[in-house]
Design a protein around this motif. Structure first.
Motif, PDB file in Angstrom:
ATOM      1  N   VAL A   1     -10.252 -34.960 -28.484  1.00 10.56           N
ATOM      2  CA  VAL A   1      -9.558 -33.885 -29.206  1.00 10.56           C
ATOM      3  C   VAL A   1      -8.237 -33.539 -28.512  1.00 10.56           C
ATOM      4  N   ALA A   2      -8.239 -33.549 -27.183  1.00 14.11           N
ATOM      5  CA  ALA A   2      -7.005 -33.239 -26.449  1.00 14.11           C
ATOM      6  C   ALA A   2      -5.928 -34.284 -26.719  1.00 14.11           C
ATOM      7  N   VAL A   3      -6.306 -35.543 -26.743  1.00 14.41           N
ATOM      8  CA  VAL A   3      -5.331 -36.607 -26.975  1.00 14.41           C
ATOM      9  C   VAL A   3      -4.798 -36.540 -28.403  1.00 14.41           C
ATOM     10  N   ILE A   4      -5.672 -36.311 -29.362  1.00 14.27           N
ATOM     11  CA  ILE A   4      -5.212 -36.147 -30.751  1.00 14.27           C
ATOM     12  C   ILE A   4      -4.259 -34.964 -30.844  1.00 14.27           C
ATOM     13  N   GLY A   5      -4.611 -33.866 -30.202  1.00 16.81           N
ATOM     14  CA  GLY A   5      -3.751 -32.678 -30.200  1.00 16.81           C
ATOM     15  C   GLY A   5      -2.387 -32.946 -29.585  1.00 16.81           C
ATOM     16  N   LEU A   6      -2.363 -33.736 -28.525  1.00 14.43           N
ATOM     17  CA  LEU A   6      -1.086 -34.066 -27.894  1.00 14.43           C
ATOM     18  C   LEU A   6      -0.212 -34.909 -28.820  1.00 14.43           C
ATOM     19  N   PHE A   7      -0.800 -35.865 -29.522  1.00 13.28           N
ATOM     20  CA  PHE A   7       0.000 -36.678 -30.437  1.00 13.28           C
ATOM     21  C   PHE A   7       0.497 -35.850 -31.625  1.00 13.28           C
TER      22      PHE A   7
ATOM     23  N   LEU B   1       3.482 -42.593 -32.256  1.00 11.09           N
ATOM     24  CA  LEU B   1       2.666 -41.390 -32.430  1.00 11.09           C
ATOM     25  C   LEU B   1       1.533 -41.635 -33.426  1.00 11.09           C
ATOM     26  N   CYS B   2       1.802 -42.389 -34.478  1.00 12.11           N
ATOM     27  CA  CYS B   2       0.743 -42.708 -35.453  1.00 12.11           C
ATOM     28  C   CYS B   2      -0.329 -43.599 -34.825  1.00 12.11           C
ATOM     29  N   ILE B   3       0.093 -44.637 -34.111  1.00  9.38           N
ATOM     30  CA  ILE B   3      -0.872 -45.515 -33.451  1.00  9.38           C
ATOM     31  C   ILE B   3      -1.699 -44.730 -32.444  1.00  9.38           C
ATOM     32  N   GLY B   4      -1.038 -43.892 -31.671  1.00 14.82           N
ATOM     33  CA  GLY B   4      -1.749 -43.100 -30.672  1.00 14.82           C
ATOM     34  C   GLY B   4      -2.728 -42.126 -31.283  1.00 14.82           C
ATOM     35  N   GLY B   5      -2.307 -41.430 -32.332  1.00 15.61           N
ATOM     36  CA  GLY B   5      -3.196 -40.474 -32.986  1.00 15.61           C
ATOM     37  C   GLY B   5      -4.404 -41.134 -33.622  1.00 15.61           C
TER      38      GLY B   5
ATOM     39  N   ALA C   1      -6.700 -42.511 -30.904  1.00 10.22           N
ATOM     40  CA  ALA C   1      -7.448 -41.466 -30.203  1.00 10.22           C
ATOM     41  C   ALA C   1      -8.778 -41.176 -30.890  1.00 10.22           C
ATOM     42  N   LEU C   2      -8.854 -41.439 -32.174  1.00 10.06           N
ATOM     43  CA  LEU C   2     -10.111 -41.218 -32.890  1.00 10.06           C
ATOM     44  C   LEU C   2     -11.228 -42.112 -32.365  1.00 10.06           C
ATOM     45  N   ALA C   3     -10.850 -43.239 -31.787  1.00 11.96           N
ATOM     46  CA  ALA C   3     -11.843 -44.203 -31.306  1.00 11.96           C
ATOM     47  C   ALA C   3     -12.133 -44.068 -29.809  1.00 11.96           C
TER      48      ALA C   3
ATOM     49  N   ARG D   1     -18.720 -46.376 -28.527  1.00 12.27           N
ATOM     50  CA  ARG D   1     -19.441 -47.539 -28.020  1.00 12.27           C
ATOM     51  C   ARG D   1     -19.390 -48.631 -29.095  1.00 12.27           C
ATOM     52  N   PRO D   2     -19.249 -49.882 -28.681  1.00 11.21           N
ATOM     53  CA  PRO D   2     -19.235 -50.970 -29.677  1.00 11.21           C
ATOM     54  C   PRO D   2     -20.556 -51.045 -30.417  1.00 11.21           C
ATOM     55  N   ARG D   3     -20.480 -51.409 -31.665  1.00 12.79           N
ATOM     56  CA  ARG D   3     -21.689 -51.539 -32.481  1.00 12.79           C
ATOM     57  C   ARG D   3     -22.539 -52.678 -31.979  1.00 12.79           C
ATOM     58  N   ALA D   4     -23.831 -52.462 -31.971  1.00 11.60           N
ATOM     59  CA  ALA D   4     -24.756 -53.529 -31.587  1.00 11.60           C
ATOM     60  C   ALA D   4     -24.902 -54.491 -32.760  1.00 11.60           C
TER      61      ALA D   4
END
Length: 124
Positions: free
Chosen positions: A63-69, A107-111, A114-116, A120-123
């Motif tokens: 959330v902090a990283v999304i907020g920063l972007f 900024l778009c790539i970063g935002g 950040a959602l990811a 954890r990778p899918r099994a």
């Protein structure tokens, strides 16, 4: 990658009018103080990502990283709008150059990236 692109875009040519060209750095130095939030937020994201290595720590900082972007995008939008308004008032043609677009893409790539954070990778 998004934060690095935003930092690079800050130094590239940002806006042009006639033969005059300025980077976002020059525009920020000349009075658009709010533009300093773009590299500041990008550097803060890089610090967060360098300190928080584990998946749980990354997830906690999402959330902090999304907020920063988002916080970096808002002054960029505001400054572009103000420059366009002032150019219209002065009857000057303004050209948006590569620096703006590199910052927007970063900024778009970063935002979106950040959602990811911390997923954890899918099994299989």
């Amino acid at each position: 990658m998004g934060a690095v692109l935003a930092l690079i875009g800050f130094a590239l040519p940002f806006v042009g009018s006639g033969r005059a060209v300025a980077s976002a750095l020059e525009v920020a130095i000349d009075g658009a103080i709010n533009l300093w939030l773009v590299p500041l937020a990008a550097m803060m994201v890089l610090v967060i990502l360098s300190v928080r290595r584990g998946a749980d720590a990354m997830r906690a900082s999402r959330v902090a990283v999304i907020g920063l972007f988002v916080g970096a995008a808002l002054p960029l939008v505001y400054s572009v709008r103000r420059i366009a308004i002032m150019a219209t008032v002065e009857a000057t043609e303004t050209t948006w150059l590569v620096g703006l677009w590199v910052m927007v893409v970063g900024l778009c790539i970063g935002g979106l990236g950040a959602l990811a954070l911390g997923r954890r990778p899918r099994a299989r």
